[in-house]
Design a protein around this motif. Structure first.
Motif, short mmCIF file in Angstrom:
data_model
loop_
_atom_site.label_atom_id
_atom_site.label_comp_id
_atom_site.label_asym_id
_atom_site.label_seq_id
_atom_site.Cartn_x
_atom_site.Cartn_y
_atom_site.Cartn_z
N THR A 144 -3.56 14.23 -69.75
CA THR A 144 -3.56 15.63 -69.86
C THR A 144 -2.13 15.84 -69.17
O THR A 144 -1.45 16.72 -70.11
CB THR A 144 -4.45 16.20 -69.26
N ASN A 145 -1.83 15.60 -67.93
CA ASN A 145 -0.78 16.34 -67.40
C ASN A 145 0.44 15.46 -67.32
O ASN A 145 1.36 15.74 -66.85
CB ASN A 145 -1.11 16.83 -66.09
N TYR A 146 0.33 14.45 -67.96
CA TYR A 146 1.24 13.24 -68.01
C TYR A 146 2.09 13.43 -69.34
O TYR A 146 1.22 13.24 -70.57
CB TYR A 146 0.91 11.91 -67.76
N THR B 93 -3.64 20.03 -75.36
CA THR B 93 -2.69 19.55 -74.06
C THR B 93 -1.48 20.58 -74.08
O THR B 93 -0.95 20.99 -75.21
CB THR B 93 -2.25 18.20 -74.67
#
Length: 104
Positions: A71-73, A3
């Motif tokens: 993943t992007n949070y 991540t």
């Protein structure tokens, strides 16, 4: 693939929290379901097998949600969201198992 914005220490902390949440939730469900509101279920080795299975599934779904869906949070609710979706996944797996068992 890691991540991008979380340090390894933060990821370890997140996994530890997810594992503790998994154990506590499954202990509670075992208390009210398997043990009929007590801890007599702990005397039965077969119940420990299902306890480990449920903890593994709940933790696994939380891990997969945190790894791939979130993943992007990187906000404050990351662990809570992975828990809620993990619990929904555990219930879904349980329902699928119940459905397939009922076919036989």
């Amino acid at each position: 693939m890691s991540t991008p914005h979380l340090s390894p220490a933060k990821l370890r902390q997140e996994r530890l929290i997810q594992a503790v949440i998994s154990v506590l939730i499954v202990l509670y469900f075992s208390y009210i379901d398997e043990g009929y509101n007590d801890f007599r279920w702990m005397k039965n080795p077969g119940d420990w097998l299902f306890f480990a299975l449920y903890v593994g599934v709940l933790f696994g779904v939380q891990f997969l949600v945190a790894r791939f869906v979130l993943t992007n949070y990187h906000g404050r609710g990351r662990i809570f969201i992975s828990f809620v979706l993990g619990l929904a996944g555990l219930i879904g797996v349980g329902m699928l198992i119940g459905f397939f068992v009922s076919l036989f």
